[in-house]
Design an enzyme around this catalytic site. Sequence first.
Site, short mmCIF file in Angstrom:
data_model
loop_
_atom_site.label_atom_id
_atom_site.label_comp_id
_atom_site.label_asym_id
_atom_site.label_seq_id
_atom_site.Cartn_x
_atom_site.Cartn_y
_atom_site.Cartn_z
N SER A 67 0.84 -1.19 0.00
CA SER A 67 0.00 0.00 0.00
C SER A 67 0.88 1.24 0.00
CB SER A 67 -0.91 0.01 1.23
OG SER A 67 -0.13 0.12 2.42
N LYS A 68 0.24 2.40 -0.02
CA LYS A 68 0.97 3.66 -0.12
C LYS A 68 1.93 3.87 1.05
CE LYS A 68 -2.33 6.19 -2.96
NZ LYS A 68 -3.23 7.37 -3.05
N ARG A 69 1.60 3.30 2.20
CA ARG A 69 2.48 3.51 3.36
C ARG A 69 3.85 2.84 3.16
NH1 ARG A 69 -0.88 -0.54 5.23
NH2 ARG A 69 0.14 -2.39 6.06
#
Length: 470
Positions: free
Chosen positions: A240-242
């Site tokens: 994911s973006k994290r």
Amino acid sequence: MSVAVRFAPSPTGFLHIGGARTALFNWLFARHHGGIFRLRIEDTDRTRSTPDAVAAIIDGLEWLGLSWDEDIVYQSARAARHAETAEQLLAAGRAYYCYCTPAELEAMRQKARAEKRSVRYDGTWRDRDPTEAPPGVPPVIRLKAPQQGSTTIRDHVQGDVTVSNTELDDLIILRADGSPTYNLSVVVDDHDMAITHVIRGDDHLNNALRQTQIYQALDWPIPEFAHVPLIHGPDGTKMSKRHGAVGIDAYRDLGYLPEALRNYLLRLGWSHGDDEIISTEQAIKWFNLDAVGRAPARFDFAKLDNLNGHYIRISGDSRLSDLVSQRLEKMLRHPLPELHRTRLLRAMPELKLRPKTLAQLAVNALFLIKPRPIGADQKAAKLLTPDARELLSALLRQLDRTTWQAAALEARVREFTAEQGVELASVAQPLRAALTGSVASPSIFEVMELLGRDETLGRIADAVTPESSA
């Protein structure tokens, strides 16, 4: 058997790194078998699908070098064909009208939860006469799924996957507004496109079971399946973006080469012995579904960086020079003059040896095109002490009479250090700071030749005058 595969993204955003790997596996499988790789845009969700997202997917695939065969198929343009198939199933007695209202369906769900059963449609209208339909309720069409036995898919990655038919209810295939549902559309499109192998993420495994029942109801051949585990981040959770960049466009912006990313994505969940560096040509020759692992692959940015550094080192100097020039022009917001482009090209054999990304390569090349006075970073400025400036001032008076080639310049600087009774580093390090503004660069004598006589002497002169180099 002639092989035909497809990549079928939903255009609701950028091309995700997991989607890119799915596209790569499909592309390699098709090329390995001399088959067809098709692109289908599943844009039936009109509220979320956008032209910009479609363009981003196409651009990402083109940048990765994953060319598709034949025209792109847009799923939304085939809605009439999907609805026609639902009506065909209805006429054959393999589907039925369901008139349950939203309130009735919600009551059905609440009852299942209260009884701690799986939430599924209970077949209220499966065998009822449509003449009993309540007025004013537009019906949906549901598949009349088998109620006995089980459904099995034979998967190249997951093995045999079997589910009792009591766990699979009569899914909706045509909504009340006449629009087809996802599972029906996929089956019809894959059949009409003559898809022989469906290679996709294992988040579609449940869909495969439902789609198999639709194939069986239509008496259509079922394609072979290969459900590939998802990509996880370094911490073992879904990418994911994290975790950093997740879209292909971001990897391009960060300075990764498409061939490096192809190689890295190939090794995320697929292996060929201990081979790590695998060219696209070799990948086409070796790729098969049997070597796809069942466990989720973990994304490792350090491994990608190292792989990208390898591909930078073996890339052509002219290509890298063009790519770096584009980045520098974007950074500086003006075109590079031909002189600077020439410097970049001549410097590339040395410049490309250390960076891991094109972004790093561009930053390392900045010294070649900086206007005077170029200034110095904090570490380089510390080398330009009063004693160092005095040495550079003395060297400046002698360099003007030197032949301007790296070997001759090195010989002259070494003579100078001997005359001054100092170590070479006492002159070479501040000289590098003066000419590049940093403590790291290609060979300083190569740098002097690349910059040319006038630019080199001018930069040294700026450095020995504190006011001009501040």
